[in-house]
Design a protein around this motif. Structure first.
Motif, PDB file in Angstrom:
ATOM      1  N   GLU A 129      39.980  31.887  36.696  1.00  0.00           N
ATOM      2  CA  GLU A 129      38.874  31.767  37.390  1.00  0.00           C
ATOM      3  C   GLU A 129      37.719  32.119  36.592  1.00  0.00           C
ATOM      4  N   GLY A 130      37.763  32.347  35.382  1.00  0.00           N
ATOM      5  CA  GLY A 130      36.399  32.567  34.489  1.00  0.00           C
ATOM      6  C   GLY A 130      35.862  34.175  34.374  1.00  0.00           C
ATOM      7  N   LEU A 131      36.887  34.901  34.819  1.00  0.00           N
ATOM      8  CA  LEU A 131      36.062  36.434  34.888  1.00  0.00           C
ATOM      9  C   LEU A 131      36.309  37.069  33.611  1.00  0.00           C
ATOM     10  N   SER A 162      37.233  40.462  44.624  1.00  0.00           N
ATOM     11  CA  SER A 162      37.756  39.380  45.428  1.00  0.00           C
ATOM     12  C   SER A 162      38.893  38.525  44.716  1.00  0.00           C
ATOM     13  N   VAL A 163      39.054  38.850  43.458  1.00  0.00           N
ATOM     14  CA  VAL A 163      40.107  37.975  42.851  1.00  0.00           C
ATOM     15  C   VAL A 163      40.951  39.184  42.372  1.00  0.00           C
ATOM     16  N   HIS A 198      45.162  38.805  41.111  1.00  0.00           N
ATOM     17  CA  HIS A 198      45.695  39.286  39.629  1.00  0.00           C
ATOM     18  C   HIS A 198      46.587  40.267  39.932  1.00  0.00           C
ATOM     19  N   LYS A 199      46.666  41.146  40.878  1.00  0.00           N
ATOM     20  CA  LYS A 199      47.853  42.134  40.774  1.00  0.00           C
ATOM     21  C   LYS A 199      49.155  41.597  41.321  1.00  0.00           C
ATOM     22  N   GLY A 221      31.007  39.048  32.596  1.00  0.00           N
ATOM     23  CA  GLY A 221      29.762  39.825  33.325  1.00  0.00           C
ATOM     24  C   GLY A 221      29.929  39.493  35.084  1.00  0.00           C
ATOM     25  N   ALA A 222      31.094  39.378  35.426  1.00  0.00           N
ATOM     26  CA  ALA A 222      31.325  39.128  36.798  1.00  0.00           C
ATOM     27  C   ALA A 222      30.833  40.359  37.525  1.00  0.00           C
TER      28      ALA A 222
END
Length: 89
Positions: A71-73, A19-20, A24-25, A11-12
């Motif tokens: 990071e919890g996304l 921003s993350v 990730h990429k 639910g980010a």
């Protein structure tokens, strides 16, 4: 046999996701360059995502490195073996 990683979003906000995303990429590009991931993306309802890997080992390694997970996304994920059958046509 391929393996898929199916993630459930936490639910980010789009601002947090973006921003993350650069981190990730970087991780994802490493797997793409090695030819280990063949498809990746969010579900249309934005409730999660899926990535298709050529091997379970690559999928298992990816989840230990992906910032979206770390990071919890991504609230939770599952790795499933996939017996794909491509249909010619």
């Amino acid at each position: 046999m391929k393996a898929v990683v199916i993630g459930e979003g936490a639910g980010a906000t789009m601002e947090t996701i973006m921003s993350v995303y650069p981190r990730h990429k970087i991780v994802l590009d490493k797997y793409i360059e090695r030819g280990e991931v063949i498809g990746v993306g969010p579900f249309a309802d934005k409730g999660g995502n899926m990535a298709i890997f050529k091997t379970r080992a690559a999928a298992e390694q990816f989840v230990t490195e992906d910032p979206f997970i770390l990071e919890g996304l991504i609230r939770s994920f599952v790795i499933r073996d996939w017996n794909d059958n491509l249909i010619q046509g």
